[in-house]
Design an enzyme around this catalytic site. Structure first.
Site, short mmCIF file in Angstrom:
data_model
loop_
_atom_site.label_atom_id
_atom_site.label_comp_id
_atom_site.label_asym_id
_atom_site.label_seq_id
_atom_site.Cartn_x
_atom_site.Cartn_y
_atom_site.Cartn_z
N SER A 1 -93.74 45.54 56.00
CA SER A 1 -93.00 44.93 54.91
C SER A 1 -91.63 44.39 55.32
O SER A 1 -91.04 43.60 54.59
CB SER A 1 -92.81 45.95 53.78
N SER B 1 -93.88 49.49 58.89
CA SER B 1 -93.19 48.32 58.34
C SER B 1 -92.04 47.78 59.18
O SER B 1 -91.51 46.71 58.88
CB SER B 1 -92.68 48.63 56.93
N LYS C 1 -82.65 44.79 55.19
CA LYS C 1 -83.82 44.66 54.31
C LYS C 1 -83.37 44.90 52.87
O LYS C 1 -82.49 45.75 52.63
CB LYS C 1 -84.86 45.70 54.74
#
Lengths: 489, 90
Positions: free
Chosen positions: A153, A177, A78
């Site tokens: 996310s 997330s 990420k």
């Protein structure tokens, strides 16, 4: 056995020289070139780094050296996890040119094992969002249905694994997330106990809630990655590592007698399809010998409101450094420092980030500090105690990961709060610092994946991973919906 | 109810510049959010504030998996051995 570990399969094939690590890496980049233009999982590719690691692995194989479990395994990170000399943007204009001078500990561990970094993945700006739509750079689509969001996310990380563009990926989970996008994309997402994987080098959203964890295509791979990363770290004073030892050897243990807690509050407000899937999962566990315990956890309903008080307050504080002086781009031209600072934050930060900073600034200022922030801390303590009590009665707590399946790109929530409701089932685990995992448990009437959410006590990753493994082993053919794209190992 | 002026004051504290239109939108958003957040005022919570998580010492023996029978890897001394042992089993 229905569990299919990609990591073990690749490991075996590398050793047996069925393909080289360089070939494997090339296959992944070829797939990314072919499929990612429609998915948008990656924000930045790291080909040079990847092939350099792959070459090292090929040399070790050539020399007959033993490989560690993650050696040569392609993965993605990420884009809020710092990578030395590789852009780390948090998908924000504010950090669009930020190149960290150091590696996050989790990446450092993977790098030292010669795992192959394919690239950085798209995310909601500064991890604020549940759809990847607040990314300032690109849209990510759910490989299960390109008209729908991958969740967030860590949406890019989940989409990359779902589309077989990466064997595993790392995300961060502040309120769901990792687990929510894993559920939307039909893959496995593990949010470890707070303090088991180092947060050093993770660009913080809310420091008391953030936790790094793996997204994988099966439970076994989640255990392998978790075991590799859960090490004590002197750079993160809140990190204890995995104090109960490796989880992998405990997979596939008999769960006869395991007590599964089913809080009635977690089953309210979910769709009929999801309710049915969760109850079917309960039946599977009963057939495996688990006992079901009904729980009443009335204070759980306060998790989401206090989450937004706490996360916004911490975010407002953490992002104060994004001002063009300490971190971030500078908006030109300007007449004085004050103008530069204000204009830089105006253009550098997106709408949702600003909304949360405004809320956080409000609830932590003046008399609101006592009225909202300190009260939220008291409720947080109460919720922690509620879970402590619950875990005296059960070993694992069940819920759905999200109340709904993946929504379409053009979905318009009715009011701001509806947009934040996606986290309602996942947030309590962050509030109480518990471990939790989302594992696929079927599809809804739109053929979209549903996630089963298992919450475990602190440092009890072995328990939830084993419970998830047994479920996957029993139901994989019916509960996992795979996508026919990317690299098929 | 938040007004545009309220939002502009908060924005000044947060070092964010917002236009009138943006301030109006944020005021509506925060109204919506606080309608939900204010549910915390339904109940009095008389207890200590959260100050951080306990260290692992209190939780060290929590992992209930220890109670269950093992099907594989019970003799594994460490992670790497168990990983390779299962590989060989496969």
């Amino acid at each position: 056995m229905n569990n299919i570990s990609k990591i073990k399969t690749i490991h075996k094939k590398l050793i047996n020289k069925e393909f080289s690590c360089s070939d494997l890496t090339k296959m992944h980049f070829d797939s990314i070139n072919k499929y990612d233009k429609n998915i948008g999982a990656f924000i930045n590719l790291t080909k040079e780094v990847a092939f350099s690691a792959a070459q090292k692995v090929d040399n070790k194989i050539k020399n007959g050296e033993k490989l560690s479990p993650l050696e040569g395994i392609p993965f993605a990170l990420k884009d809020n996890i710092c990578t030395k000399n590789i852009k780390t943007t948090c998908c924000s204009v504010m950090l669009k040119d930020y190149i960290p001078p150091y590696d996050a500990t989790c990446y450092d561990i993977l790098k030292s094992q010669n795992a192959v970094l394919l690239g950085k993945t798209n995310m909601d700006e500064f991890a604020m969002g549940c759809s990847c739509k607040t990314s300032r750079f690109k849209k990510t689509s759910n490989p299960q249905d390109l008209n729908r969001v991958p969740g967030g996310s860590s949406g890019g990380s989940a989409a990359a694994v779902c589309a077989n563009l990466s064997v595993f990926s790392l995300g961060s989970d502040t309120g769901g997330s990792i687990r929510q996008p894993a559920s939307f994309c039909g893959v496995v997402g593990l949010k470890p106990t707070y303090g088991t994987i180092s947060r050093y080098g993770l660009i913080a959203l809310a420091s008391s809630l953030d936790q790094i964890g793996p997204i994988t295509s099966c439970v076994e791979d989640a255990a392998i990655v978790y075991d590799a990363l859960s090490l004590k770290d002197k750079n993160d004073p809140t990190c204890f590592g995995n104090v109960n030892g490796p989880t992998y050897p405990h997979l596939s243990k008999n769960i006869k007698g395991m007590r599964i807690g089913l809080p009635k509050q977690y089953l309210e407000g979910i769709t009929d399809d999801i309710y049915k899937s969760i109850m079917s999962a309960v039946d599977v566990y009963k057939s495996l010998g688990a006992e079901i315990v009904t729980l009443d956890m009335p204070y759980i309903k306060y998790s989401l409101p206090i989450y937004y008080i706490l996360v916004c307050s911490e975010a407002a504080s953490n992002l104060a450094r994004m001002d063009g002086i300490r971190y971030g781009h500078i908006e030109h031209p300007y007449k004085n420092i004050k103008e530069m600072l204000v204009n830089t934050r105006k253009t550098g930060l997106g709408e949702d980030v600003k909304r949360r900073i405004l809320l956080g600034t409000y609830v932590s200022s003046g008399e609101n500090f006592d009225y909202y922030y300190k009260k939220a801390l008291r409720i947080r303590q109460t919720i922690c105690a509620t879970f402590d009590e619950a875990f005296k009665k059960c070993d694992v707590i069940f819920s759905s990961t999200v109340p709904e399946t993946a929504f379409t790109h053009d979905f318009k929530p009715k009011g701001q709060m509806q947009a934040y409701m996606s986290d309602i089932c996942t947030v309590p685990a962050n509030i109480a610092g518990l471990c939790a995992i989302s594992v696929p448990c079927g599809v809804d009437s739109n053929n979209l994946p549903i996630g089963l959410h298992l919450i475990g006590n602190k440092f009890c990753e072995s328990t939830i991973l084993n419970a998830a493994y047994k479920f996957e082993e029993t139901t994989r053919d019916s509960s996992f919906k795979t996508v026919n794209m990317g690299v098929q190992i | 109810m938040f007004t545009k002026e309220d939002i502009k004051n908060i924005a000044t504290n947060a070092q964010i510049n917002v236009t009138d239109t943006e301030a109006q939108k944020y005021a509506e958003d925060l109204d919506d959010m606080f309608a939900f957040i204010n549910m915390i005022n339904e109940t009095e919570f008389i207890c200590p504030e959260f100050t951080g998580f306990d260290g692992p010492s209190d939780c060290f023996k929590n992992d209930s998996i220890q109670k269950f029978e093992t099907d594989c890897c019970s003799n594994s001394d460490n992670y790497k051995d168990s990983f390779f042992e299962i590989n060989e089993k496969d």
